[in-house]
Design a protein around this motif. Structure first.
Motif, PDB file in Angstrom:
ATOM      1  N   ASN A  34       1.065  -1.307  -0.077  1.00 37.99           N
ATOM      2  CA  ASN A  34       0.217   0.022  -0.209  1.00 37.99           C
ATOM      3  C   ASN A  34       1.065   1.532  -0.097  1.00 37.99           C
ATOM      4  OD1 ASN A  34      -2.008  -1.698   0.171  1.00 37.99           O
ATOM      5  ND2 ASN A  34      -2.846  -1.412   2.265  1.00 37.99           N
TER       6      ASN A  34
ATOM      7  N   VAL B 238      -0.070   3.611  -4.088  1.00 39.67           N
ATOM      8  CA  VAL B 238      -1.624   4.278  -3.957  1.00 39.67           C
ATOM      9  C   VAL B 238      -2.400   3.319  -2.926  1.00 39.67           C
ATOM     10  CG1 VAL B 238      -1.312   3.926  -6.790  1.00 39.67           C
ATOM     11  CG2 VAL B 238      -2.265   1.767  -5.643  1.00 39.67           C
ATOM     12  N   SER B 239      -3.318   4.339  -3.071  1.00 36.93           N
ATOM     13  CA  SER B 239      -4.150   3.914  -1.535  1.00 36.93           C
ATOM     14  C   SER B 239      -4.217   2.101  -1.086  1.00 36.93           C
ATOM     15  CB  SER B 239      -5.426   4.647  -1.582  1.00 36.93           C
ATOM     16  OG  SER B 239      -6.223   4.078  -2.540  1.00 36.93           O
ATOM     17  N   GLU B 240      -4.428   2.161   0.077  1.00 34.61           N
ATOM     18  CA  GLU B 240      -4.789   0.743   0.720  1.00 34.61           C
ATOM     19  C   GLU B 240      -6.122   0.337  -0.562  1.00 34.61           C
ATOM     20  OE1 GLU B 240      -6.205  -1.315   4.667  1.00 34.61           O
ATOM     21  OE2 GLU B 240      -4.978   0.687   4.501  1.00 34.61           O
TER      22      GLU B 240
ATOM     23  N   CYS C 143      -7.204   0.952  -3.233  1.00 35.40           N
ATOM     24  CA  CYS C 143      -6.602   0.782  -4.817  1.00 35.40           C
ATOM     25  C   CYS C 143      -5.852  -0.541  -4.628  1.00 35.40           C
ATOM     26  CB  CYS C 143      -6.314   1.766  -4.801  1.00 35.40           C
ATOM     27  SG  CYS C 143      -6.016   1.266  -7.207  1.00 35.40           S
ATOM     28  N   CYS C 144      -5.447  -0.782  -3.490  1.00 38.53           N
ATOM     29  CA  CYS C 144      -4.278  -2.176  -3.543  1.00 38.53           C
ATOM     30  C   CYS C 144      -5.390  -3.099  -3.634  1.00 38.53           C
ATOM     31  CB  CYS C 144      -3.351  -2.175  -2.378  1.00 38.53           C
ATOM     32  SG  CYS C 144      -2.110  -0.686  -2.860  1.00 38.53           S
TER      33      CYS C 144
END
Length: 94
Positions: free
Chosen positions: A2, A5-7, A9-10
């Motif tokens: 993470n 990119v954002s958590e 998105c991950c």
């Protein structure tokens, strides 16, 4: 992890990769039940797979990407990717 990119998105990316239906490459020779998130691709004699392999007993996970290319359209690209994946798994599991 993470980090890029954002958590959220991950998590979305991992969920897509967990739904991969073509499992003969990175996961092909791993022990039954090994958790693998991957995304395959193919074009002519080129075969690839990128993924995350989750190790047993809380030993962590590793990321791998393998590209394989043959010399003709009869090339069987799954096998070399599966063998490389198994070598990596055995190395990390010990």
């Amino acid at each position: 992890k993470n980090e890029f990119v954002s958590e959220a998105c991950c998590e979305d990316i991992r969920n897509i990769m967990f739904r991969q239906q073509y499992k003969q490459r990175i996961g092909g020779l791993l022990p039954r039940g090994t958790k693998v998130a991957s995304k395959t691709g193919s074009l002519g004699t080129m075969f690839n797979d990128a993924g995350i392999v989750y190790l047993p007993d809380g030993k962590g996970e590793y990321v791998m990407t393998v590209f394989s290319i043959g010399h003709d359209l009869d090339y069987q690209g799954n096998e070399p990717i599966a063998k490389i994946s198994r070598l990596a798994y055995d190395h990390f599991v010990g």
